[in-house]
Every structure is written in structure tokens, then in C-alpha cells.
Design an enzyme around this catalytic site. Structure first.
Site, PDB file in Angstrom:
ATOM      1  N   HIS A 277       6.038  99.367 128.641  1.00 38.68           N
ATOM      2  CA  HIS A 277       5.472  99.423 127.289  1.00 38.68           C
ATOM      3  C   HIS A 277       6.127 100.569 126.544  1.00 38.68           C
ATOM      4  O   HIS A 277       6.503 100.411 125.383  1.00 38.68           O
ATOM      5  CB  HIS A 277       3.956  99.599 127.385  1.00 38.68           C
ATOM      6  CG  HIS A 277       3.244  99.478 126.074  1.00 38.68           C
ATOM      7  ND1 HIS A 277       3.381  98.379 125.258  1.00 38.68           N
ATOM      8  CD2 HIS A 277       2.382 100.324 125.433  1.00 38.68           C
ATOM      9  CE1 HIS A 277       2.638  98.542 124.169  1.00 38.68           C
ATOM     10  NE2 HIS A 277       2.031  99.707 124.253  1.00 38.68           N
TER      11      HIS A 277
ATOM     12  N   PHE B 124      -4.334  98.611 121.600  1.00 40.26           N
ATOM     13  CA  PHE B 124      -5.569  99.243 121.143  1.00 40.26           C
ATOM     14  C   PHE B 124      -6.758  98.366 121.551  1.00 40.26           C
ATOM     15  O   PHE B 124      -6.697  97.143 121.506  1.00 40.26           O
ATOM     16  CB  PHE B 124      -5.566  99.392 119.624  1.00 40.26           C
ATOM     17  CG  PHE B 124      -4.728 100.549 119.113  1.00 40.26           C
ATOM     18  CD1 PHE B 124      -4.003 101.360 119.958  1.00 40.26           C
ATOM     19  CD2 PHE B 124      -4.688 100.818 117.750  1.00 40.26           C
ATOM     20  CE1 PHE B 124      -3.248 102.421 119.472  1.00 40.26           C
ATOM     21  CE2 PHE B 124      -3.936 101.866 117.246  1.00 40.26           C
ATOM     22  CZ  PHE B 124      -3.215 102.671 118.106  1.00 40.26           C
TER      23      PHE B 124
ATOM     24  N   LYS C 231      11.913  99.642 123.380  1.00 37.80           N
ATOM     25  CA  LYS C 231      11.393 100.143 122.098  1.00 37.80           C
ATOM     26  C   LYS C 231      12.232 101.298 121.574  1.00 37.80           C
ATOM     27  O   LYS C 231      12.165 101.627 120.393  1.00 37.80           O
ATOM     28  CB  LYS C 231       9.929 100.584 122.245  1.00 37.80           C
ATOM     29  CG  LYS C 231       8.928  99.447 122.405  1.00 37.80           C
ATOM     30  CD  LYS C 231       7.507  99.978 122.467  1.00 37.80           C
ATOM     31  CE  LYS C 231       6.474  98.865 122.581  1.00 37.80           C
ATOM     32  NZ  LYS C 231       6.478  98.199 123.895  1.00 37.80           N
TER      33      LYS C 231
ATOM     34  N   CYS D 209      -1.329  95.319 120.505  1.00 36.22           N
ATOM     35  CA  CYS D 209       0.040  95.392 121.015  1.00 36.22           C
ATOM     36  C   CYS D 209       0.239  94.604 122.303  1.00 36.22           C
ATOM     37  O   CYS D 209       1.368  94.525 122.812  1.00 36.22           O
ATOM     38  CB  CYS D 209       0.432  96.842 121.235  1.00 36.22           C
ATOM     39  SG  CYS D 209       0.232  97.846 119.749  1.00 36.22           S
TER      40      CYS D 209
ATOM     41  N   GLU E 197       1.546 105.449 131.754  1.00 30.60           N
ATOM     42  CA  GLU E 197       2.198 104.245 132.277  1.00 30.60           C
ATOM     43  C   GLU E 197       3.014 104.585 133.518  1.00 30.60           C
ATOM     44  O   GLU E 197       3.014 103.828 134.499  1.00 30.60           O
ATOM     45  CB  GLU E 197       3.094 103.611 131.215  1.00 30.60           C
ATOM     46  CG  GLU E 197       3.734 102.321 131.694  1.00 30.60           C
ATOM     47  CD  GLU E 197       4.509 101.569 130.624  1.00 30.60           C
ATOM     48  OE1 GLU E 197       4.887 100.409 130.880  1.00 30.60           O
ATOM     49  OE2 GLU E 197       4.741 102.146 129.528  1.00 30.60           O
TER      50      GLU E 197
ATOM     51  N   HIS F  86       8.489  99.702 117.888  1.00 27.52           N
ATOM     52  CA  HIS F  86       7.311  99.052 118.470  1.00 27.52           C
ATOM     53  C   HIS F  86       6.853  97.933 117.543  1.00 27.52           C
ATOM     54  O   HIS F  86       6.380  98.184 116.435  1.00 27.52           O
ATOM     55  CB  HIS F  86       6.219 100.091 118.655  1.00 27.52           C
ATOM     56  CG  HIS F  86       5.018  99.605 119.404  1.00 27.52           C
ATOM     57  ND1 HIS F  86       4.854  98.304 119.823  1.00 27.52           N
ATOM     58  CD2 HIS F  86       3.904 100.271 119.831  1.00 27.52           C
ATOM     59  CE1 HIS F  86       3.706  98.182 120.453  1.00 27.52           C
ATOM     60  NE2 HIS F  86       3.114  99.366 120.475  1.00 27.52           N
TER      61      HIS F  86
END
Length: 418
Positions: free
Chosen positions: A307, A403, A339, A167, A318, A344
Site C-alpha cells: 500500500h 479509511f 505510489k 482506498c 504495513e 495515491h
């Protein structure tokens, strides 16, 4: 040969294919109006999956950007990249010719590439035999083909690559392109991220991991970053592209400048395959590195495109990272997660969110976080809930975390001659 003197890098064009609009203007208007692009999946029958909703791109025709033969030999994620790249070049009024082709490159990241091609060809293999598989299966499927085909379609012969950092891939692509222009390896770069992973196998995997929202009866309210009642992310698809250009080159041709890119920070959690490090420790370092790279202080920051995945793990960590880096100033800036509207996009998210951050700087307007009704007590910043906000945006950051522990922060600044 690279120039040892670092060059200033500006954004002169952008393109977007998204669940809320298939041009830059439609995407931006969708963001600032709080348009929701999430609905029940139409690409396949999702009834056997725990999560049955997605942010799908609607009304997109690759034949608007390439001929039928080329379109048949490319996967959807590459279609998006070619389309958004051609939009961005047109927006920048940057023509690629024999004279400049070797000085213009492509850097487009993706998370999973042509996964739909793999699924389709596996079914053919099992049901009809090996000899019936397409000779174009591998070149359609591999992740680098978005960058490769974009170069073929546009004639860009400069540096060309494809970060595959989950991502964070789109943001890594923009950051890596920034470095190439900054250090004189290219006059301009077509950069961003693309993804088209709304497929049965993708949903099977993410649903098994219990990572996705199961608010199937209420898809428009499913992606709710920073909200106490969030229950997972919603998958989206699309592509965002930025034209990064050497300032001197841009000025020499009278280009319109949206913003200047000044910072790129990246780090690794070295902690867990899928979960952020506690307190957002790795994210903290990527934000700090972007500020250092851009010669920015915490008080310079106006807005952060977070994010903000709408997952229990990401959002508080975050938030903690932002507060660690910015201190008291964290409560004086605006933060939002787009998002909430697009879902996403995995490797494509850094592309469309980089575009959103640049547009915030260019227009002095911050897009909202929709569906933020009951804030998580651990998420206590100003997330611009529900409606966009007019404000001066001198510096915007864009965060992407992937990830594997990949963390990326990009910094964009209002352009000034000195």
C-alpha cells in the site's frame, strides 16, 4: 445457479489509465523505468492549498473510447473506467455477444466517485440558481456509475456492483469479482478501481487534515514511501482493470493467461477513522487470510506490491504487518510501492496496483520504489529502491488499506496447468 466446486480464476486481460501511461504497455514500461507522474496541478489553480501537486492523467481523450454525447453525460472517473475496461477486453480478446453477455459482469470500485461534478454543480446552484443545475448531475456523480456505464458501453449483463471502501475499493472489487467467478456466478468479470479526485474541495479537505505532501517545490521527489523524510501522500488519478476469467472458459477459447488469482483476504481494524491499527494488526489479518485462501505458506511469497502511501503512519505499520505474517522470510522477498511514481489513486489504487502485481508475475520483474534515499529505520525490508529488478516472481501480493479500517490483500500466482 452457482457451482459448488470452486473454479480456478485467471487473469486474461488488463487495461490502465494512469499518470505514467494510458495503456497497459505504457503503464508497465513507466513502472519498470521508474517514470515519475507527479507534478504541479494543472486541473485548477492550487495556489491557496497547502499541497499543490498531484499525479494527473495526461493526454487522455474520452472520445477515443465513446461518442461525444455519452462522454458529456459521464464524469471523468467513469471515462477512465470505460476506457481501461475496453482496453482490457481487447487485450483479453474477449468479445461480449448476445450469447455470453449474461455471464460477464462488472465490478469497479471507487472512493469518491464524481466529486468534481458535485463541486461544479454546487457552484452553478449558488451563482445561477437551482433551475440551472444539470439533470445529469446525480447520475454523473454517484459512485456506482463507473460500473453501470462500463456495462452499458460493453454490453456486460452479468453481476454488477461497486465497492466503496475508500482506498481499498479497487482491491475489494477485484476480490469480490474473484469470488463470483470462483463460485460460478460469472464466466468472466471486468474488475478494478477508478478515481478522479484532483479537485479543489478534495485538496482542501486532505490539506486541512495534513495528510498530503507539501513538497511543492520538488514534486518529482514528493512521494517517497518508506523514506525517513516522507511528509505525506500525493494524490493521483486513473484506473486499472483486470479481466478475471474461469480457467476452463479461458482455455476453451485459447486465451493468453497472465497469472492465476488464488487468494483474497479482507479485514477491518475497528480502531480509527483514518489511522491503521498499531503494528498493522488489521493488515496482518488480511494478509494471513489471503494466504489461507490461496493455500499459500509465507515462504511461497516472492513480491509484495505494498500500500506504501508515503505517510508516517502507514509505512512502518504495513512493514510490521508483513514481518508479523512472513517472519524471517519477510527479509527474503521484495517489496515496492508504485505510489512513488503514480501517487495515491484512493479507490483506484487497488486497480492499477493489482495490474502491477500481475505484470510482475507475468514478466518476472519487480517495479521499484523511487525516491527511497534515506530509509526509515522502522522500514527495514527490501523495497527495491530506485531501479526495477529482474527476479522470479512465483507469487505476488497486493495490499490496500482504506479509511474506516478496511484492509484487503490479493494473491496472484504464476499459472501452471496443475
Amino acid at each position: 445457479m452457482a457451482n459448488l466446486e470452486k473454479k480456478r480464476v485467471v487473469i486474461t486481460g488488463m487495461g490502465a489509465i494512469t499518470p505514467i501511461g494510458n495503456t497497459l504497455e505504457d503503464y508497465w514500461q513507466g513502472l519498470i523505468s521508474g517514470r515519475n507522474g507527479i507534478d504541479t496541478i494543472t486541473a485548477f489553480d492550487p495556489s491557496q492549498h497547502g499541497s499543490q501537486i498531484a499525479g494527473e492523467v495526461k493526454g487522455f481523450d474520452p472520445l477515443d473510447y465513446m461518442d461525444r454525447k455519452d462522454a458529456k453525460r459521464a464524469a471523468r472517473f467513469a471515462h477512465f473506467a470505460i476506457a481501461a475496461s475496453k482496453q482490457a477486453l481487447a487485450d483479453a480478446k474477449l468479445a461480449i455477444t448476445d450469447l455470453n453477455a449474461e455471464q460477464i459482469g462488472v465490478m469497479i470500485g471507487t472512493g469518491v466517485g464524481g466529486i468534481q461534478v458535485m463541486e461544479d454543480q454546487q457552484e452553478i446552484y449558488l451563482n445561477r440558481g437551482a433551475s440551472r443545475c444539470s439533470p445529469f448531475m446525480v447520475p454523473m456523480m454517484i459512485a456506482n456509475m463507473a460500473a453501470g456505464l462500463t456495462a452499458i458501453q460493453t454490453g456486460a449483463k452479468g453481476p454488477n456492483s461497486c465497492p466503496v471502501t475508500a482506498c481499498a475499493a479497487g482491491s475489494n472489487a477485484i476480490g469480490d469479482a474473484f469470488r463470483l467467478v470462483q463460485n460460478g456466478y460469472a464466466q468472466a468479470m471486468i474488475s478494478g478501481g477508478t478515481e478522479s479526485a484532483v479537485t479543489p474541495l478534495t485538496f482542501a479537505g486532505f490539506s486541512s487534515a495534513r495528510a498530503m505532501s507539501t513538497r511543492n517545490d520538488d514534486p518529482t521527489h514528493a512521494s517517497r514511501p518508506f523514506d525517513r523524510d516522507r511528509d505525506g501522500f500525493v494524490l493521483g488519478e486513473g484506473c486499472g482493470i483486470l479481466i478475471l476469467e474461469d480457467l476452463d472458459h479461458a482455455l476453451s477459447r485459447g486465451a493468453r493467461i497472465y497469472a492465476e488469482m488464488v487468494g483474497y483476504g479482507m479485514s477491518c481494524d475497528a480502531y480509527h477513522m483514518t489511522s491503521l491499527a498499531p503494528g498493522g494488526e488489521g493488515a496482518t489479518r488480511s494478509i494471513r487470510l489471503a494466504l489461507k485462501d490461496g493455500d499459500l505458506s509465507p515462504t511461497d511469497i516472492s513480491y509484495i506490491n505494498a500500500h506504501g502511501t508515503s505517510t508516517p503512519v502507514n509505512d512502518p505499520n504495513e512493514t510490521a504487518a508483513i514481518k508479523t505474517v512472513l517472519g524471517d522470510h519477510a527479509y527474503k522477498i521484495t517489496v515496492s510501492s508504485t505510489k512513488s511514481m503514480t501517487g495515491h489513486l484512493l479507490g483506484g489504487s487497488g486497480g492499477i496496483e493489482g495490474v502491477a502485481a500481475v505484470m510482475a508475475v507475468a514478466n518476472d520483474k519487480v517495479p521499484p520504489t523511487i525516491n527511497l534515499v534515506n530509509p526509515d529505520p522502522a522500514c527495514d525490508l527490501d523495497y527495491v529502491a530506485d531501479r526495477s529488478r529482474d527476479q522470479t516472481v512465483d507469487v505476488a501480493l497486493s495490499n490496500s488499506f482504506g479509511f474506516g479500517g478496511h484492509n484487503v490483500t490479493l494473491a496472484f500466482k504464476k499459472y501452471a496447468e496443475n
